[in-house]
Design a protein around this motif. Sequence first.
Motif, PDB file in Angstrom:
ATOM      1  N   HIS A  41      67.306  39.932  55.278  1.00  0.00           N
ATOM      2  CA  HIS A  41      66.909  38.524  55.137  1.00  0.00           C
ATOM      3  C   HIS A  41      65.547  38.327  55.788  1.00  0.00           C
ATOM      4  CE1 HIS A  41      68.706  38.305  59.225  1.00  0.00           C
ATOM      5  NE2 HIS A  41      69.776  38.862  58.672  1.00  0.00           N
ATOM      6  N   ASN A  42      64.688  37.563  55.101  1.00  0.00           N
ATOM      7  CA  ASN A  42      63.293  37.415  55.521  1.00  0.00           C
ATOM      8  C   ASN A  42      63.122  36.514  56.738  1.00  0.00           C
ATOM      9  OD1 ASN A  42      62.257  39.079  53.488  1.00  0.00           O
ATOM     10  ND2 ASN A  42      62.291  37.415  52.007  1.00  0.00           N
ATOM     11  N   ASP A  43      64.038  35.582  56.941  1.00  0.00           N
ATOM     12  CA  ASP A  43      63.960  34.683  58.087  1.00  0.00           C
ATOM     13  C   ASP A  43      64.937  35.123  59.160  1.00  0.00           C
ATOM     14  OD1 ASP A  43      62.024  32.996  56.962  1.00  0.00           O
ATOM     15  OD2 ASP A  43      63.550  31.866  55.867  1.00  0.00           O
ATOM     16  N   PHE A  44      64.677  34.681  60.381  1.00  0.00           N
ATOM     17  CA  PHE A  44      65.604  34.973  61.465  1.00  0.00           C
ATOM     18  C   PHE A  44      66.917  34.232  61.230  1.00  0.00           C
ATOM     19  CE2 PHE A  44      61.733  36.237  63.664  1.00  0.00           C
ATOM     20  CZ  PHE A  44      62.170  37.351  64.358  1.00  0.00           C
ATOM     21  N   TYR A  45      68.016  34.951  61.362  1.00  0.00           N
ATOM     22  CA  TYR A  45      69.344  34.355  61.234  1.00  0.00           C
ATOM     23  C   TYR A  45      69.974  34.328  62.616  1.00  0.00           C
ATOM     24  CZ  TYR A  45      73.691  32.935  59.053  1.00  0.00           C
ATOM     25  OH  TYR A  45      74.794  32.222  58.669  1.00  0.00           O
ATOM     26  N   GLU A  46      70.415  33.144  63.025  1.00  0.00           N
ATOM     27  CA  GLU A  46      70.911  32.955  64.388  1.00  0.00           C
ATOM     28  C   GLU A  46      72.414  33.194  64.476  1.00  0.00           C
ATOM     29  OE1 GLU A  46      69.683  29.109  65.716  1.00  0.00           O
ATOM     30  OE2 GLU A  46      67.655  29.796  66.179  1.00  0.00           O
ATOM     31  N   TYR A  47      72.814  33.782  65.611  1.00  0.00           N
ATOM     32  CA  TYR A  47      74.226  34.047  65.880  1.00  0.00           C
ATOM     33  C   TYR A  47      74.589  33.546  67.275  1.00  0.00           C
ATOM     34  CZ  TYR A  47      73.979  37.319  61.947  1.00  0.00           C
ATOM     35  OH  TYR A  47      73.801  37.887  60.712  1.00  0.00           O
ATOM     36  N   GLN A  48      75.836  33.203  67.431  1.00  0.00           N
ATOM     37  CA  GLN A  48      76.399  32.913  68.742  1.00  0.00           C
ATOM     38  C   GLN A  48      77.357  34.042  69.095  1.00  0.00           C
ATOM     39  OE1 GLN A  48      76.069  30.356  71.219  1.00  0.00           O
ATOM     40  NE2 GLN A  48      77.303  31.886  72.285  1.00  0.00           N
ATOM     41  N   SER A  49      76.974  34.839  70.083  1.00  0.00           N
ATOM     42  CA  SER A  49      77.803  35.977  70.487  1.00  0.00           C
ATOM     43  C   SER A  49      78.801  35.503  71.532  1.00  0.00           C
ATOM     44  CB  SER A  49      76.918  37.088  71.057  1.00  0.00           C
ATOM     45  OG  SER A  49      77.702  38.087  71.644  1.00  0.00           O
ATOM     46  N   ASN A  50      80.016  35.247  71.120  1.00  0.00           N
ATOM     47  CA  ASN A  50      81.037  34.801  72.067  1.00  0.00           C
ATOM     48  C   ASN A  50      81.600  35.959  72.884  1.00  0.00           C
ATOM     49  OD1 ASN A  50      80.944  32.048  71.261  1.00  0.00           O
ATOM     50  ND2 ASN A  50      82.113  32.578  69.429  1.00  0.00           N
ATOM     51  N   ASN A  51      81.584  37.151  72.304  1.00  0.00           N
ATOM     52  CA  ASN A  51      82.089  38.344  72.983  1.00  0.00           C
ATOM     53  C   ASN A  51      80.976  39.375  73.132  1.00  0.00           C
ATOM     54  OD1 ASN A  51      84.585  37.106  72.916  1.00  0.00           O
ATOM     55  ND2 ASN A  51      85.242  38.198  71.078  1.00  0.00           N
ATOM     56  N   SER A  52      81.236  40.399  73.907  1.00  0.00           N
ATOM     57  CA  SER A  52      80.259  41.476  74.093  1.00  0.00           C
ATOM     58  C   SER A  52      80.014  42.201  72.767  1.00  0.00           C
ATOM     59  CB  SER A  52      80.768  42.467  75.143  1.00  0.00           C
ATOM     60  OG  SER A  52      80.979  41.824  76.384  1.00  0.00           O
ATOM     61  N   GLN A  53      78.785  42.700  72.615  1.00  0.00           N
ATOM     62  CA  GLN A  53      78.420  43.420  71.404  1.00  0.00           C
ATOM     63  C   GLN A  53      77.519  44.601  71.742  1.00  0.00           C
ATOM     64  OE1 GLN A  53      76.840  41.136  68.138  1.00  0.00           O
ATOM     65  NE2 GLN A  53      78.138  39.355  68.560  1.00  0.00           N
ATOM     66  N   LEU A  54      77.481  45.553  70.822  1.00  0.00           N
ATOM     67  CA  LEU A  54      76.488  46.614  70.836  1.00  0.00           C
ATOM     68  C   LEU A  54      75.839  46.615  69.463  1.00  0.00           C
ATOM     69  CD1 LEU A  54      76.750  50.218  72.217  1.00  0.00           C
ATOM     70  CD2 LEU A  54      75.865  49.828  69.916  1.00  0.00           C
TER      71      LEU A  54
END
Length: 309
Positions: A41-54
Amino acid sequence: MSTPTLRNYLSSLVQNAQNSEIEASSKSRFLPYNLYLESQHNDFYEYQSNNSQLIYCFSGSCELKNESNDFNLNSGNIAIIEGNLKYAIRVIDKQAIIVKFKFTNEFLWKNLIGKIAINTNNEQRLSTLFLDELEKTGIFLFTTTSVMWGSQNLNNVIQDYFNQADFSGAIALELFKIIILRNLREQNYKFSERKEKAFKDETLDQYIDKHYNNVSLAQAAEYFGFNRNYFSTMVKEKTGKSFVEHVDDRRMREAKRLLAQPNVSLKEIIEAIGYSSKSFFYKKFKHYYGMTPAEMRKRLFREAHINLK
Protein backbone atom coordinates in the motif's frame (compact mmCIF):
# COMPACT_ATOMS: atom_id res chain seq x y z
CA MET A 1 9.75 -26.39 2.88
CA SER A 2 12.90 -24.69 1.48
CA THR A 3 13.47 -20.94 1.76
CA PRO A 4 12.68 -20.27 -1.94
CA THR A 5 9.48 -22.34 -1.61
CA LEU A 6 8.56 -20.46 1.56
CA ARG A 7 9.18 -17.14 -0.20
CA ASN A 8 6.95 -18.14 -3.09
CA TYR A 9 4.20 -19.27 -0.73
CA LEU A 10 4.30 -16.07 1.31
CA SER A 11 4.41 -13.99 -1.86
CA SER A 12 1.26 -15.73 -3.15
CA LEU A 13 -0.56 -14.89 0.08
CA VAL A 14 0.45 -11.23 -0.16
CA GLN A 15 -0.59 -10.95 -3.79
CA ASN A 16 -4.05 -12.27 -2.99
CA ALA A 17 -4.56 -9.97 0.03
CA GLN A 18 -7.64 -7.78 -0.03
CA ASN A 19 -6.80 -5.76 3.07
CA SER A 20 -3.70 -4.05 4.47
CA GLU A 21 -2.75 -7.26 6.24
CA ILE A 22 -3.78 -10.90 5.95
CA GLU A 23 -3.76 -13.56 8.61
CA ALA A 24 -1.67 -16.57 7.63
CA SER A 25 -3.77 -19.27 9.24
CA SER A 26 -2.41 -22.33 11.00
CA LYS A 27 -4.45 -25.32 12.13
CA SER A 28 -2.62 -25.37 15.44
CA ARG A 29 -4.63 -23.71 18.21
CA PHE A 30 -1.92 -23.87 20.85
CA LEU A 31 0.73 -21.48 19.54
CA PRO A 32 1.46 -18.30 21.55
CA TYR A 33 1.27 -16.19 18.39
CA ASN A 34 -0.42 -15.84 15.01
CA LEU A 35 1.26 -14.83 11.76
CA TYR A 36 0.12 -11.92 9.60
CA LEU A 37 1.47 -10.61 6.31
CA GLU A 38 1.44 -6.97 5.23
CA SER A 39 0.09 -6.23 1.75
CA GLN A 40 1.41 -3.50 -0.54
CA HIS A 41 0.00 0.00 0.00
CA ASN A 42 1.32 3.41 -1.04
CA ASP A 43 0.18 5.28 2.07
CA PHE A 44 1.02 4.59 5.67
CA TYR A 45 -1.53 2.28 7.28
CA GLU A 46 -1.95 2.74 11.01
CA TYR A 47 -2.27 -0.06 13.56
CA GLN A 48 -2.96 -0.27 17.26
CA SER A 49 -0.74 -2.97 18.75
CA ASN A 50 -2.60 -4.18 21.81
CA ASN A 51 -0.23 -7.11 22.32
CA SER A 52 3.49 -7.67 21.80
CA GLN A 53 4.65 -8.20 18.23
CA LEU A 54 7.71 -9.06 16.19
CA ILE A 55 7.82 -7.57 12.69
CA TYR A 56 10.24 -9.33 10.36
CA CYS A 57 11.24 -8.08 6.91
CA PHE A 58 11.53 -11.43 5.12
CA SER A 59 12.49 -9.73 1.84
CA GLY A 60 12.40 -6.33 0.18
CA SER A 61 11.83 -3.25 2.33
CA CYS A 62 9.14 -1.17 4.03
CA GLU A 63 8.79 1.94 6.19
CA LEU A 64 7.77 1.71 9.84
CA LYS A 65 7.09 4.63 12.17
CA ASN A 66 5.48 5.68 15.41
CA GLU A 67 5.56 8.91 17.42
CA SER A 68 9.16 8.33 18.50
CA ASN A 69 10.83 6.49 15.62
CA ASP A 70 10.99 6.43 11.85
CA PHE A 71 12.62 3.30 10.39
CA ASN A 72 13.33 1.76 7.03
CA LEU A 73 13.12 -2.02 7.39
CA ASN A 74 15.25 -3.90 4.90
CA SER A 75 15.57 -7.61 4.23
CA GLY A 76 16.48 -9.40 7.45
CA ASN A 77 15.65 -6.50 9.78
CA ILE A 78 13.63 -7.26 12.91
CA ALA A 79 11.45 -4.80 14.84
CA ILE A 80 10.45 -5.76 18.38
CA ILE A 81 7.20 -4.10 19.50
CA GLU A 82 5.72 -4.06 22.97
CA GLY A 83 1.96 -3.89 23.49
CA ASN A 84 -0.24 -0.78 23.56
CA LEU A 85 1.55 0.97 20.72
CA LYS A 86 0.27 2.84 17.69
CA TYR A 87 2.45 2.43 14.63
CA ALA A 88 2.18 2.84 10.87
CA ILE A 89 3.60 0.83 7.95
CA ARG A 90 3.98 1.66 4.28
CA VAL A 91 4.94 -1.04 1.76
CA ILE A 92 5.60 0.14 -1.79
CA ASP A 93 8.34 -2.38 -2.62
CA LYS A 94 6.83 -5.04 -4.88
CA GLN A 95 9.39 -7.56 -3.60
CA ALA A 96 8.58 -6.93 0.06
CA ILE A 97 7.31 -9.70 2.31
CA ILE A 98 6.64 -8.39 5.82
CA VAL A 99 5.78 -11.01 8.45
CA LYS A 100 4.19 -10.08 11.78
CA PHE A 101 4.20 -12.35 14.80
CA LYS A 102 1.29 -11.23 16.99
CA PHE A 103 1.45 -12.71 20.48
CA THR A 104 -1.21 -13.64 23.00
CA ASN A 105 -2.24 -11.34 25.84
CA GLU A 106 0.01 -13.08 28.36
CA PHE A 107 3.22 -12.55 26.39
CA LEU A 108 5.51 -9.58 27.12
CA TRP A 109 9.02 -9.02 25.81
CA LYS A 110 10.08 -7.55 29.14
CA ASN A 111 9.15 -10.83 30.82
CA LEU A 112 11.03 -12.90 28.26
CA ILE A 113 14.24 -10.85 28.47
CA GLY A 114 13.90 -9.48 32.00
CA LYS A 115 14.21 -12.95 33.54
CA ILE A 116 17.52 -13.94 31.97
CA ALA A 117 20.57 -14.47 34.18
CA ILE A 118 22.98 -11.50 34.16
CA ASN A 119 26.68 -12.35 34.59
CA THR A 120 28.63 -9.26 33.50
CA ASN A 121 28.31 -5.47 33.56
CA ASN A 122 28.03 -5.38 29.77
CA GLU A 123 25.22 -7.95 29.81
CA GLN A 124 23.43 -5.71 32.32
CA ARG A 125 23.99 -2.67 30.11
CA LEU A 126 22.72 -4.35 26.96
CA SER A 127 19.62 -5.91 28.52
CA THR A 128 18.80 -2.62 30.30
CA LEU A 129 19.23 -0.67 27.06
CA PHE A 130 16.84 -3.04 25.29
CA LEU A 131 14.18 -2.98 28.01
CA ASP A 132 14.43 0.80 28.58
CA GLU A 133 14.08 1.52 24.87
CA LEU A 134 11.01 -0.70 24.66
CA GLU A 135 9.45 1.03 27.65
CA LYS A 136 10.16 4.54 26.33
CA THR A 137 9.40 4.19 22.62
CA GLY A 138 7.70 0.80 22.23
CA ILE A 139 10.01 -0.30 19.39
CA PHE A 140 13.51 -1.77 19.19
CA LEU A 141 15.07 -2.35 15.77
CA PHE A 142 17.71 -4.96 14.96
CA THR A 143 19.49 -4.19 11.68
CA THR A 144 20.29 -7.80 10.87
CA THR A 145 20.60 -9.19 7.35
CA SER A 146 18.79 -12.04 5.65
CA VAL A 147 21.85 -14.31 5.85
CA MET A 148 22.48 -13.88 9.56
CA TRP A 149 21.67 -16.51 12.17
CA GLY A 150 18.61 -14.74 13.55
CA SER A 151 16.94 -14.31 10.18
CA GLN A 152 17.58 -17.90 9.18
CA ASN A 153 15.99 -19.13 12.40
CA LEU A 154 12.98 -16.88 11.96
CA ASN A 155 12.52 -18.50 8.57
CA ASN A 156 12.52 -21.87 10.35
CA VAL A 157 9.92 -20.63 12.85
CA ILE A 158 7.69 -19.53 9.97
CA GLN A 159 8.09 -22.90 8.25
CA ASP A 160 7.21 -24.72 11.49
CA TYR A 161 4.11 -22.55 11.80
CA PHE A 162 2.76 -23.70 8.45
CA ASN A 163 3.99 -27.30 8.84
CA GLN A 164 2.37 -27.61 12.30
CA ALA A 165 5.63 -29.12 13.55
CA ASP A 166 5.75 -30.57 17.06
CA PHE A 167 6.89 -28.20 19.83
CA SER A 168 6.71 -25.24 17.42
CA GLY A 169 5.56 -22.76 20.06
CA ALA A 170 8.08 -23.77 22.73
CA ILE A 171 10.99 -23.80 20.28
CA ALA A 172 9.94 -20.45 18.80
CA LEU A 173 9.85 -18.73 22.20
CA GLU A 174 13.36 -19.93 22.99
CA LEU A 175 14.58 -18.83 19.56
CA PHE A 176 13.02 -15.37 19.95
CA LYS A 177 14.92 -14.92 23.21
CA ILE A 178 18.19 -16.17 21.72
CA ILE A 179 17.77 -14.00 18.61
CA ILE A 180 17.39 -10.89 20.76
CA LEU A 181 20.34 -11.77 22.99
CA ARG A 182 22.63 -12.67 20.10
CA ASN A 183 21.76 -9.46 18.27
CA LEU A 184 22.37 -7.40 21.39
CA ARG A 185 25.73 -9.09 21.80
CA GLU A 186 26.81 -8.90 18.15
CA GLN A 187 25.65 -5.34 17.46
CA ASN A 188 26.78 -4.39 21.00
CA TYR A 189 25.28 -0.86 20.92
CA LYS A 190 28.41 0.90 22.08
CA PHE A 191 28.29 4.63 22.72
CA SER A 192 30.70 7.37 23.75
CA GLU A 193 30.12 9.41 26.89
CA ARG A 194 32.37 12.12 25.47
CA LYS A 195 30.19 12.47 22.38
CA GLU A 196 27.06 12.62 24.51
CA LYS A 197 28.47 15.46 26.60
CA ALA A 198 29.38 17.32 23.39
CA PHE A 199 25.89 16.90 21.95
CA LYS A 200 23.92 20.16 22.15
CA ASP A 201 20.29 20.99 21.43
CA GLU A 202 21.35 23.73 19.03
CA THR A 203 23.53 21.34 17.00
CA LEU A 204 20.54 19.07 16.53
CA ASP A 205 18.41 22.06 15.46
CA GLN A 206 21.08 23.16 13.00
CA TYR A 207 21.28 19.65 11.54
CA ILE A 208 17.49 19.41 11.17
CA ASP A 209 17.36 22.89 9.58
CA LYS A 210 19.62 21.61 6.82
CA HIS A 211 18.09 18.16 6.35
CA TYR A 212 14.45 18.28 7.55
CA ASN A 213 13.03 17.51 4.11
CA ASN A 214 15.06 14.34 3.67
CA VAL A 215 16.24 12.88 6.95
CA SER A 216 15.80 9.76 9.03
CA LEU A 217 16.66 8.80 12.59
CA ALA A 218 19.34 6.43 11.27
CA GLN A 219 21.00 9.15 9.19
CA ALA A 220 21.03 11.61 12.09
CA ALA A 221 22.39 9.02 14.51
CA GLU A 222 25.20 8.17 12.08
CA TYR A 223 25.99 11.87 11.58
CA PHE A 224 26.33 12.48 15.33
CA GLY A 225 28.18 9.20 15.84
CA PHE A 226 25.68 7.25 17.94
CA ASN A 227 23.81 3.98 17.69
CA ARG A 228 20.29 4.63 16.39
CA ASN A 229 18.44 3.31 19.45
CA TYR A 230 20.72 5.09 21.89
CA PHE A 231 20.53 8.34 19.90
CA SER A 232 16.72 8.19 19.95
CA THR A 233 16.66 7.75 23.72
CA MET A 234 19.28 10.46 24.30
CA VAL A 235 17.44 13.06 22.20
CA LYS A 236 14.22 12.41 24.10
CA GLU A 237 15.92 12.65 27.49
CA LYS A 238 17.96 15.77 26.68
CA THR A 239 15.32 17.77 24.80
CA GLY A 240 12.00 16.43 26.05
CA LYS A 241 10.92 15.60 22.49
CA SER A 242 11.62 12.68 20.19
CA PHE A 243 13.71 13.08 17.05
CA VAL A 244 10.59 12.64 14.91
CA GLU A 245 8.85 15.42 16.87
CA HIS A 246 11.81 17.75 16.23
CA VAL A 247 11.65 17.03 12.49
CA ASP A 248 7.87 17.45 12.42
CA ASP A 249 8.16 20.79 14.25
CA ARG A 250 10.55 22.06 11.60
CA ARG A 251 8.45 20.73 8.75
CA MET A 252 5.30 22.30 10.16
CA ARG A 253 6.96 25.71 10.48
CA GLU A 254 8.17 25.49 6.89
CA ALA A 255 4.73 24.36 5.70
CA LYS A 256 3.14 27.41 7.33
CA ARG A 257 5.72 29.70 5.74
CA LEU A 258 5.08 28.23 2.29
CA LEU A 259 1.30 28.34 2.72
CA ALA A 260 1.58 32.13 2.91
CA GLN A 261 2.93 32.18 -0.65
CA PRO A 262 0.10 32.18 -3.22
CA ASN A 263 2.22 30.72 -6.02
CA VAL A 264 3.10 27.51 -4.14
CA SER A 265 0.61 24.65 -4.38
CA LEU A 266 -0.19 22.23 -1.57
CA LYS A 267 1.37 19.42 -3.58
CA GLU A 268 4.60 21.39 -3.92
CA ILE A 269 4.59 22.15 -0.19
CA ILE A 270 4.18 18.48 0.75
CA GLU A 271 7.07 17.50 -1.52
CA ALA A 272 9.25 20.40 -0.36
CA ILE A 273 9.03 19.55 3.33
CA GLY A 274 9.62 15.83 2.84
CA TYR A 275 6.26 14.10 3.31
CA SER A 276 5.39 11.42 0.78
CA SER A 277 1.75 11.03 1.79
CA LYS A 278 -0.85 13.78 1.42
CA SER A 279 -3.16 12.23 4.00
CA PHE A 280 -0.32 11.84 6.50
CA PHE A 281 0.68 15.49 6.03
CA TYR A 282 -2.92 16.68 6.51
CA LYS A 283 -3.25 14.66 9.69
CA LYS A 284 0.03 15.98 11.08
CA PHE A 285 -0.82 19.56 10.17
CA LYS A 286 -4.32 19.42 11.71
CA HIS A 287 -2.90 17.95 14.91
CA TYR A 288 -0.15 20.59 15.07
CA TYR A 289 -2.14 23.74 14.20
CA GLY A 290 -5.72 22.70 14.94
CA MET A 291 -6.84 23.46 11.37
CA THR A 292 -6.38 22.10 7.88
CA PRO A 293 -3.69 23.48 5.51
CA ALA A 294 -6.44 25.08 3.40
CA GLU A 295 -7.90 26.81 6.45
CA MET A 296 -4.45 28.02 7.48
CA ARG A 297 -3.78 29.36 3.97
CA LYS A 298 -7.03 31.33 4.01
CA ARG A 299 -6.14 32.81 7.39
CA LEU A 300 -2.65 33.76 6.26
CA PHE A 301 -3.96 35.34 3.05
CA ARG A 302 -6.54 37.29 5.05
CA GLU A 303 -3.89 38.57 7.47
CA ALA A 304 -1.67 39.58 4.56
CA HIS A 305 -4.60 41.21 2.73
CA ILE A 306 -4.16 38.88 -0.21
CA ASN A 307 -7.39 38.50 -2.14
CA LEU A 308 -7.42 35.63 -4.62
CA LYS A 309 -10.46 35.15 -6.80
